[in-house]
Design a protein around this motif. Structure first.
Motif, mmCIF file in Angstrom:
data_model
loop_
_atom_site.group_PDB
_atom_site.id
_atom_site.type_symbol
_atom_site.label_atom_id
_atom_site.label_comp_id
_atom_site.label_asym_id
_atom_site.label_seq_id
_atom_site.Cartn_x
_atom_site.Cartn_y
_atom_site.Cartn_z
ATOM 1 N N ALA A 169 14.851 4.617 23.868
ATOM 2 C CA ALA A 169 16.067 5.745 23.731
ATOM 3 C C ALA A 169 16.753 5.698 24.871
ATOM 4 C CB ALA A 169 15.444 6.964 23.005
ATOM 5 N N VAL A 170 18.148 5.667 24.693
ATOM 6 C CA VAL A 170 19.086 5.918 25.977
ATOM 7 C C VAL A 170 20.364 6.618 25.505
ATOM 8 C CG1 VAL A 170 18.312 4.044 27.656
ATOM 9 C CG2 VAL A 170 20.144 3.479 25.766
ATOM 10 N N THR A 171 20.880 7.202 26.467
ATOM 11 C CA THR A 171 22.169 7.853 26.089
ATOM 12 C C THR A 171 23.387 7.013 26.915
ATOM 13 O OG1 THR A 171 22.272 9.544 27.873
ATOM 14 C CG2 THR A 171 21.289 10.182 25.692
ATOM 15 N N PRO A 172 24.518 7.243 27.005
ATOM 16 C CA PRO A 172 25.239 6.262 27.730
ATOM 17 C C PRO A 172 25.530 6.969 29.348
ATOM 18 C CG PRO A 172 26.559 7.579 26.068
ATOM 19 C CD PRO A 172 25.218 7.810 25.831
ATOM 20 N N GLN A 173 24.826 7.786 29.766
ATOM 21 C CA GLN A 173 24.834 8.361 30.921
ATOM 22 C C GLN A 173 23.836 7.342 31.828
ATOM 23 O OE1 GLN A 173 24.718 11.092 28.685
ATOM 24 N NE2 GLN A 173 26.940 11.061 29.352
ATOM 25 N N PHE A 174 24.707 7.141 33.052
ATOM 26 C CA PHE A 174 23.900 6.074 33.921
ATOM 27 C C PHE A 174 22.725 6.581 34.266
ATOM 28 C CE2 PHE A 174 28.508 4.631 35.440
ATOM 29 C CZ PHE A 174 28.381 3.688 34.592
ATOM 30 N N GLY A 219 16.650 12.133 23.387
ATOM 31 C CA GLY A 219 16.350 11.871 21.818
ATOM 32 C C GLY A 219 15.247 11.394 21.291
ATOM 33 N N LYS A 220 14.188 11.115 22.245
ATOM 34 C CA LYS A 220 13.232 10.461 21.698
ATOM 35 C C LYS A 220 12.279 11.195 20.650
ATOM 36 C CE LYS A 220 11.383 10.678 26.073
ATOM 37 N NZ LYS A 220 12.427 11.311 26.812
ATOM 38 N N SER A 221 12.232 12.356 20.854
ATOM 39 C CA SER A 221 11.516 13.172 19.805
ATOM 40 C C SER A 221 12.124 13.056 18.435
ATOM 41 C CB SER A 221 11.102 14.753 20.235
ATOM 42 O OG SER A 221 10.633 14.569 21.422
ATOM 43 N N LEU A 222 13.345 13.377 18.498
ATOM 44 C CA LEU A 222 14.368 13.541 17.255
ATOM 45 C C LEU A 222 14.419 12.166 16.602
ATOM 46 C CD1 LEU A 222 17.513 15.547 18.499
ATOM 47 C CD2 LEU A 222 16.269 15.887 16.486
ATOM 48 N N LEU A 223 14.471 11.107 17.332
ATOM 49 C CA LEU A 223 14.314 9.697 16.594
ATOM 50 C C LEU A 223 12.966 9.549 16.082
ATOM 51 C CD1 LEU A 223 16.721 7.627 19.037
ATOM 52 C CD2 LEU A 223 17.128 8.471 16.859
ATOM 53 N N SER A 224 12.063 10.017 16.735
ATOM 54 C CA SER A 224 10.551 9.569 16.488
ATOM 55 C C SER A 224 10.311 10.350 15.159
ATOM 56 C CB SER A 224 9.458 10.180 17.429
ATOM 57 O OG SER A 224 9.621 9.459 18.653
ATOM 58 N N VAL A 225 10.935 11.684 14.961
ATOM 59 C CA VAL A 225 10.514 12.282 13.985
ATOM 60 C C VAL A 225 11.315 11.887 12.634
ATOM 61 C CG1 VAL A 225 11.025 14.767 12.989
ATOM 62 C CG2 VAL A 225 9.765 14.330 14.997
ATOM 63 N N ASN A 226 12.555 11.756 12.928
ATOM 64 C CA ASN A 226 13.606 11.277 11.526
ATOM 65 C C ASN A 226 13.140 9.736 11.367
ATOM 66 O OD1 ASN A 226 15.553 13.537 10.890
ATOM 67 N ND2 ASN A 226 15.264 13.645 13.295
ATOM 68 N N LEU A 227 12.819 8.768 12.284
ATOM 69 C CA LEU A 227 12.237 7.489 11.667
ATOM 70 C C LEU A 227 11.096 7.749 10.974
ATOM 71 C CD1 LEU A 227 12.336 4.448 11.772
ATOM 72 C CD2 LEU A 227 11.169 4.599 14.099
ATOM 73 N N ASN A 284 21.854 6.399 21.887
ATOM 74 C CA ASN A 284 21.936 7.926 21.273
ATOM 75 C C ASN A 284 23.105 8.741 21.774
ATOM 76 O OD1 ASN A 284 21.548 9.912 19.564
ATOM 77 N ND2 ASN A 284 19.841 10.954 20.837
ATOM 78 N N MET A 285 23.628 9.591 21.201
ATOM 79 C CA MET A 285 24.261 10.735 21.454
ATOM 80 C C MET A 285 25.925 9.829 21.959
ATOM 81 S SD MET A 285 22.794 13.842 23.750
ATOM 82 C CE MET A 285 21.052 13.362 23.945
ATOM 83 N N ILE A 286 26.388 8.665 21.130
ATOM 84 C CA ILE A 286 27.335 7.944 21.243
ATOM 85 C C ILE A 286 28.605 8.723 20.832
ATOM 86 C CG2 ILE A 286 28.409 5.607 20.721
ATOM 87 C CD1 ILE A 286 26.089 5.402 22.745
ATOM 88 N N SER A 287 29.945 8.556 21.474
ATOM 89 C CA SER A 287 31.084 9.134 20.817
ATOM 90 C C SER A 287 32.150 8.379 21.316
ATOM 91 C CB SER A 287 31.291 10.794 21.321
ATOM 92 O OG SER A 287 31.215 10.804 22.873
ATOM 93 N N ALA A 288 31.824 7.338 21.759
ATOM 94 C CA ALA A 288 33.426 6.321 22.036
ATOM 95 C C ALA A 288 32.721 4.854 22.056
ATOM 96 C CB ALA A 288 33.968 6.776 23.291
ATOM 97 N N LYS A 289 33.778 4.078 21.745
ATOM 98 C CA LYS A 289 33.388 2.489 21.761
ATOM 99 C C LYS A 289 32.769 1.911 23.289
ATOM 100 C CE LYS A 289 37.970 0.885 21.547
ATOM 101 N NZ LYS A 289 38.923 0.050 21.133
ATOM 102 N N THR A 290 33.510 2.536 24.234
ATOM 103 C CA THR A 290 33.159 2.182 25.601
ATOM 104 C C THR A 290 31.655 2.691 25.880
ATOM 105 O OG1 THR A 290 34.091 4.345 26.246
ATOM 106 C CG2 THR A 290 35.523 2.369 26.615
#
Ligand code: ATP
Ligand code: MG
Length: 305
Positions: free
Chosen positions: A143-148, A17-25, A216-222
């Motif tokens: 930018a990170v997603t919750p994948q290891f 999501g680096k590009s998406l966040l850069s553009v929208n920020l 980014n791409m978070i869908s649960a509190k864990t």
């Protein structure tokens, strides 16, 4: 004279999501009336222009790297007021960057861009020039997603940027062989007397490396807790401090905005991700902060360190 604050969005390779966040920020900052330029640092498969609805690249960083135009001259206006874009390269540009001083010129010219905010979408790799652009920025966003794997890639990026910044100091050259083990290296540094050049350079580099995490791409509190763990690990092994930048939901709206060639901030201005970015933009710009948007924050605070 503009503010000229450089904001870099980096992290691991591969669609976090680096590009998406850069553009929208960048768009959120421009909506505050500030002049903003996005520099698409992807030198090979650029796509910030597509996210902004530009379907035909007229000029890009390619003309700059081939020394046909200055960096300022390749910035094109977008259909959004106050927002310009330096399009990235659609062709592999390594050969141009390998020329003597090419990287240094790029860094110097990025610093010279006359805008209030210069947002760097760093692209997927860990080339020297990518790490140098990250290191020179005033605000470093990872930018990170919750994948290891994403967290692993981000850790490698942060570590590589830190070591590259240490290598710029002559005083630290004699310690290069020990740098591959960050814990051992830190012990050596902390054993040095505080007045020594090497110790002072090390401490200064640590300060410069402070960064903010965008989950980014978070869908649960864990998943919020997993992202938070990242800052704990970076502190433990590298002693680099970090703070939360924002937590962004996995969202169908974000995905559909891509094929509509329109930033999600414009398409869905009241969506939680858009409101989160607008809040962050105000904070970056020193405007009165608004209340955090929704529940992810409480999960961040509740997650153990
Ligand atoms: N919050 C989100 N919700 C849903 N999908 C998302 C979200 N963020 C990113 N994506 C998906 O991830 C894809 C990659 O996003 P993006 O291009 O911004 O990543 P990137 O980190 O810039 O990738 P690269 O390393 O290739 O440059 C998007 O095309 C989209 O499908
Ligand atoms: Mg990208």
């Amino acid at each position: 004279m503009r503010k000229r604050e450089i904001i870099a969005v980096g992290g691991g390779k591969g669609g976090v999501g680096k590009s998406l966040l850069s553009v929208n920020l960048a768009l959120a900052l421009s909506q505050l009336g500030k002049s903003v330029v996005i520099v698409d640092g992807d030198l090979g498969s650029a796509n910030c222009h597509t996210l902004l609805g530009i379907t035909r690249i007229e000029k890009s960083i390619e003309e700059y790297l081939k020394e046909e135009l200055s960096l300022d001259q390749v910035a094109v206006p977008t259909r959004f007021p106050h927002l310009s874009l330096v399009c990235g390269a659609a062709n592999k540009m390594d050969v141009y960057l390998e020329r003597p001083n090419a990287g240094e010129h790029l860094l110097r010219d990025v610093v010279g861009l006359d805008y209030d905010y210069i947002v760097l979408d760093l692209g997927a790799g860990m080339s020297d020039v990518t790490l140098d652009l990250y290191n020179l920025s005033h605000l470093k966003i990872i930018a990170v997603t919750p994948q290891f794997t994403s967290l692993q890639n981000a850790y490698s990026f942060i570590k590589s940027a830190f070591f590259r910044s240490l290598m710029q100091h002559e005083s630290l050259n004699e310690y290069l062989p020990q740098m591959s083990d960050p814990v051992v290296f830190r012990k050596i540094m902390l054993a040095l007397a505080p007045h020594l050049e090497a110790r002072k350079d090390y401490e200064a580099a640590l300060q410069d490396q402070k960064f903010k995490i965008a989950g980014n791409m978070i869908s649960a509190k864990t998943e919020v807790a997993i992202i938070k763990k990242m800052s704990v690990i970076v502190k433990e092994f590298l002693d680099i401090d970090s703070e939360q930048f924002g937590i962004f939901s996995q969202s169908h709206d974000v995905q559909s905005s891509i094929n509509k060639l329109t930033p999600f901030l414009e398409l869905f201005p009241n969506d939680e991700n858009s409101r989160e970015l607008k809040r962050i933009a105000r904070t970056i710009d020193g405007q009165p902060a608004e209340v955090p948007v929704r529940g992810w924050w409480k999960f961040w605070q509740a997650a153990s360190n």
